[in-house]
Structure formats: C-alpha cells, structure tokens
Design a protein around this motif. Structure first.
Motif, PDB file in Angstrom:
ATOM      1  N   TRP A  16       0.846  -1.196   0.000  1.00 25.20           N
ATOM      2  CA  TRP A  16       0.000   0.000   0.000  1.00 25.20           C
ATOM      3  C   TRP A  16       0.888   1.255   0.000  1.00 25.20           C
ATOM      4  O   TRP A  16       1.489   1.579   1.021  1.00 25.20           O
ATOM      5  N   HIS A  19      -6.984   1.506   2.708  1.00 29.19           N
ATOM      6  CA  HIS A  19      -8.044   0.526   2.468  1.00 29.19           C
ATOM      7  C   HIS A  19      -9.119   0.678   3.546  1.00 29.19           C
ATOM      8  O   HIS A  19      -8.931   1.416   4.518  1.00 29.19           O
ATOM      9  N   SER A  22     -10.136  -1.771   5.365  1.00 32.42           N
ATOM     10  CA  SER A  22      -9.959  -2.825   6.367  1.00 32.42           C
ATOM     11  C   SER A  22      -9.842  -2.334   7.814  1.00 32.42           C
ATOM     12  O   SER A  22     -10.292  -3.044   8.722  1.00 32.42           O
ATOM     13  N   GLN A  24     -12.737  -2.875  10.072  1.00 37.07           N
ATOM     14  CA  GLN A  24     -12.949  -4.196  10.694  1.00 37.07           C
ATOM     15  C   GLN A  24     -12.545  -4.135  12.168  1.00 37.07           C
ATOM     16  O   GLN A  24     -13.278  -4.586  13.047  1.00 37.07           O
ATOM     17  N   ARG A  65      -4.265   5.999  -2.427  1.00 37.46           N
ATOM     18  CA  ARG A  65      -2.970   5.356  -2.679  1.00 37.46           C
ATOM     19  C   ARG A  65      -2.057   6.324  -3.413  1.00 37.46           C
ATOM     20  O   ARG A  65      -2.481   6.946  -4.386  1.00 37.46           O
ATOM     21  N   GLN A 122     -13.748   1.591  -1.981  1.00 34.31           N
ATOM     22  CA  GLN A 122     -13.751   0.166  -1.662  1.00 34.31           C
ATOM     23  C   GLN A 122     -15.012  -0.174  -0.908  1.00 34.31           C
ATOM     24  O   GLN A 122     -15.707   0.701  -0.375  1.00 34.31           O
ATOM     25  N   GLU A 135     -15.661  -2.977   2.035  1.00 30.39           N
ATOM     26  CA  GLU A 135     -15.124  -4.028   2.881  1.00 30.39           C
ATOM     27  C   GLU A 135     -16.278  -4.886   3.359  1.00 30.39           C
ATOM     28  O   GLU A 135     -17.396  -4.393   3.527  1.00 30.39           O
ATOM     29  N   PHE A 175      -2.680 -11.670   1.994  1.00 27.82           N
ATOM     30  CA  PHE A 175      -2.959 -10.471   2.783  1.00 27.82           C
ATOM     31  C   PHE A 175      -2.599 -10.816   4.222  1.00 27.82           C
ATOM     32  O   PHE A 175      -2.939 -11.903   4.695  1.00 27.82           O
ATOM     33  N   PHE A 180      -3.766  -9.954   6.944  1.00 30.87           N
ATOM     34  CA  PHE A 180      -4.869 -10.056   7.906  1.00 30.87           C
ATOM     35  C   PHE A 180      -5.811 -11.208   7.615  1.00 30.87           C
ATOM     36  O   PHE A 180      -6.856 -11.333   8.257  1.00 30.87           O
ATOM     37  N   THR A 181      -5.477 -12.039   6.615  1.00 33.04           N
ATOM     38  CA  THR A 181      -6.298 -13.218   6.337  1.00 33.04           C
ATOM     39  C   THR A 181      -5.399 -14.423   6.100  1.00 33.04           C
ATOM     40  O   THR A 181      -4.272 -14.302   5.618  1.00 33.04           O
ATOM     41  N   GLY A 184     -10.138  -8.643  -2.920  1.00 28.01           N
ATOM     42  CA  GLY A 184      -9.255  -9.484  -2.120  1.00 28.01           C
ATOM     43  C   GLY A 184     -10.105 -10.061  -1.009  1.00 28.01           C
ATOM     44  O   GLY A 184     -11.092  -9.451  -0.601  1.00 28.01           O
ATOM     45  N   ALA A 185      -9.732 -11.233  -0.515  1.00 25.84           N
ATOM     46  CA  ALA A 185     -10.571 -11.843   0.524  1.00 25.84           C
ATOM     47  C   ALA A 185      -9.780 -12.900   1.279  1.00 25.84           C
ATOM     48  O   ALA A 185      -8.642 -13.216   0.917  1.00 25.84           O
ATOM     49  N   ALA A 214     -13.416 -12.220   5.402  1.00 23.53           N
ATOM     50  CA  ALA A 214     -13.431 -10.792   5.103  1.00 23.53           C
ATOM     51  C   ALA A 214     -13.144 -10.622   3.627  1.00 23.53           C
ATOM     52  O   ALA A 214     -12.561 -11.505   2.988  1.00 23.53           O
ATOM     53  N   PHE A 215     -13.597  -9.517   3.082  1.00 31.41           N
ATOM     54  CA  PHE A 215     -13.278  -9.212   1.688  1.00 31.41           C
ATOM     55  C   PHE A 215     -13.221  -7.714   1.507  1.00 31.41           C
ATOM     56  O   PHE A 215     -13.801  -6.950   2.297  1.00 31.41           O
ATOM     57  N   GLY A 216     -12.499  -7.315   0.478  1.00 31.75           N
ATOM     58  CA  GLY A 216     -12.440  -5.893   0.146  1.00 31.75           C
ATOM     59  C   GLY A 216     -12.523  -5.767  -1.356  1.00 31.75           C
ATOM     60  O   GLY A 216     -11.686  -6.292  -2.076  1.00 31.75           O
TER      61      GLY A 216
END
Ligand code: DAH
Length: 329
Positions: free
Chosen positions: A157, A171, A173, A176, A197, A211, A213, A251, A253-254, A274-275, A297-299
């Motif tokens: 990022w 993002h 995220s 969350q 970005r 986005q 989320e 990612f 966080f997943t 992304g997920a 989770a997804f974004g």
C-alpha cells in the motif's frame, strides 16, 4: 409690445411636430413653446404689461393656441407610445404552441449509485452498513491488521502519510478492527468508503478510489460460505453472467487469502476483490479468542465493479467531472 402672428405660429409648430420621430424631440418642442421659458409662456407673462383690452384679446388667443399645441403634442406622443408598444409586442411574441424547455435536474454520481445498490444487496443478506474515518492512524491501518512496522507487506500500500502517525487510509480494512473493538460477534458488516494510494494513475488506477469491505464473524464460518455470498452478490449486482475465478493470494490479515477476478463475455479478467479467512492475530488484537470464532473478510474495488457493470474502460473518468460521461447514468 410682443407682436406675434399666432395663427402662423400654430402652423409652424404643427410642422415641427410632424417632423419629429421620437419622444425626446417632441419634448423639446413642448419646452420650446409651453415650458417655463417657452414662447407661449412668455406671452402670458407679458400680458400684465398690456392695456386691459389688448390683454384680454391676446390672452384669449394665446390660451387657444396653448391648448392647441398641447393637444397636438399629446396626440403625437400617444402615437409614439403606441408604435413603441406595437414594436415591442411584435418582438416579444410568444408562440404558446412551441415545446417547452426541459428543466435540467442533476443525478447521483455513478459510484454513489453503485455503492447504494451494493449496500441494498448486502442488507438483504443480513449485513449492516458501517463507516469509518478517511484519516486513519498507522495502528488501525497497519499494525492492528497484522502488518507491523518494517514488515515488507506495507509496501503493498503506497501511503499518503500525514503528521504524527496519521495517514489517509489505504483501504477500508481498518474499520474491521474499529467495529470488532466495539461489537461482539456474531457480526456481518459491509463498509463502503473512499481510500487513497500514492500511486501513478492509469486506466485502472487512481490515487483515490472506493472500496467496500465485508466482514462476517461467527462460530462456524468457512471459505465455502464466502464463495456462496460473493456469487450471490455478483449475480444480483450484474444481473447477467459474470465469470469469477479465485486465485490464492496474500494479505497479512487473512489466512488463507484469495484474489477474485471477474470478467464478462470473455473479456479481460479484472481483479475486483481481495478476501480470506480472518487471521488469528487479528482476532487476538481485538480481544476475541481465535479458537472460538471464525470469519471471512473481503475488500472489493467499487470503481472496478462499476467499470465492469457499465463497460467503462478508464477509471479516471469517474473523477473527471466530465458531464458527457456523467450524464449517461
Ligand atoms: N484491504 C485489501 C486491499 O485494499 C483488500 C482486502 C483483502 C480486504 C482481503 C479484505 C481481505 O478484507 O480479507 O488491498
């Protein structure tokens, strides 16, 4: 002793009036004869110097001619006014049979429309809509999402840094974390919002974009549930056949993580999402026991979904304020 042939004067004035073609000149004639220093007025003023019999005679004549001049001027003046009015009426004629002018009413931006539509679909599946700040702390944007300082994943990022560990969120995220800190599972949320970005722009990249989320946390949640939710969402959003493919991704966080690409009518694949399954470290950070809770989770990139839906080739159009583009929605 003033000697004026009054009958003659009347003819002279009549000719003068006849020659005028505007109100201003007519007014000049009025002042020339009947004004304060006008010829007829002067005659009246001189009357008192005359012997009584002459005075009476001249006075009477002067009065008659005064009335006559006045009458002629008023008549001419009326004519002018009438002409002017007629000309104006002619000019301003309204054709009541012509079609009216349409009043221009604006409408919502295509990205707002898409955001609302997506919100409705997810709400009907039991999700709540949640929002968070665009200016974030480094901790929520990175650390809490299992991206510690100096971790190479931060390079995913390109960040606009602000003062004192603040940044423009890269993002959605971090919401969350903010949400899980305050709410106990089970939970099902979506988070639409703008992100930033620090990147070069091209047809599929902008420095700001939108986005959406998603986060689901419950006792028994699997990647199969994720796939079912996303397929249902895509079917309802595109109202046409959209092909998707899941690729393994990364990612922080997943775990595991996926990338989801979509395309329509054998077009080019476009990465739209992304997920993954929520990482145990993320649960620990917000004080949830990863042994008791699971989640996915997804974004997704709203701009990209809108591009697919409306067959838009360049994401920069969304931010161009070009009415030729915006009017099409
Ligand atoms: N935040 C990620 C990004 O902007 C997208 C994303 C990937 C969000 C996986 C998620 C996720 O919630 O599980 O690139």
């Amino acid at each position: 002793m003033i000697k004026i042939n009054l009958k003659n004067l009347e003819i002279v004035v009549e000719k003068e009036i006849k020659k005028t073609d505007n109100l201003k000149d007519l007014d000049k004639i009025f002042r020339k004869y009947l004004g304060k220093k006008g010829k007829i007025t002067l005659i009246f003023n001189s009357l008192k110097k005359l012997p009584v019999n002459e005075r009476k005679d001249l006075g009477k004549q002067a009065n008659l001619i005064k009335i006559e001049i006045d009458r002629m001027i008023k008549k001419k003046s009326k004519e002018f006014k009438k002409e002017k009015r007629e000309a104006q009426l002619k000019k301003e004629r309204i054709d009541v049979t012509r079609p009216g002018k349409k009043i221009k009413i604006g409408h919502l931006h295509p990205l707002t429309l898409v955001q609302r539509e997506i919100g409705e679909i997810f709400q009907s599946m039991g999700f709540s809509i949640v929002v968070g700040p665009e200016v974030e702390t480094e901790w929520y944007n990175f650390d809490a999402l299992n991206i510690p300082e100096d971790h190479p994943a931060r390079d995913m990022w390109d960040t606009f840094w602000l003062k004192e560990k603040l940044l423009l969120r890269t993002h959605t995220s971090p919401v969350q974390i903010r949400y899980m800190e305050k709410h106990q599972p089970p939970l099902r949320i979506i988070v639409p919002g703008r992100v930033f970005r620090h990147e070069a722009t091209d047809a599929s990249h902008e420095i700001q974009f939108y986005q959406l989320e998603g986060l689901v946390v419950d006792k028994n949640v699997s990647a199969a549930n994720f796939r079912a939710v996303i397929e249902e969402f895509l079917k309802r959003f595109f109202k046409t056949d959209i092909e998707i493919r899941l690729r393994p991704g990364f990612f922080p966080f997943t775990e595991p993580s996926f990338e989801i690409d979509a395309r329509r009518e054998k077009g080019d694949w476009l990465e739209v999402m992304g997920a993954g399954m929520v990482h145990p470290n993320v649960f620990k950070t917000v004080g949830l026991n990863p042994k008791s809770w699971q989640g996915f989770a997804f974004g997704m990139g709203l701009d990209r979904l809108a591009m697919l839906k409306y067959k838009i080739s360049d994401t920069r159009l969304f931010y161009s304020s070009d009415l030729r583009f915006l009017k099409q929605f």
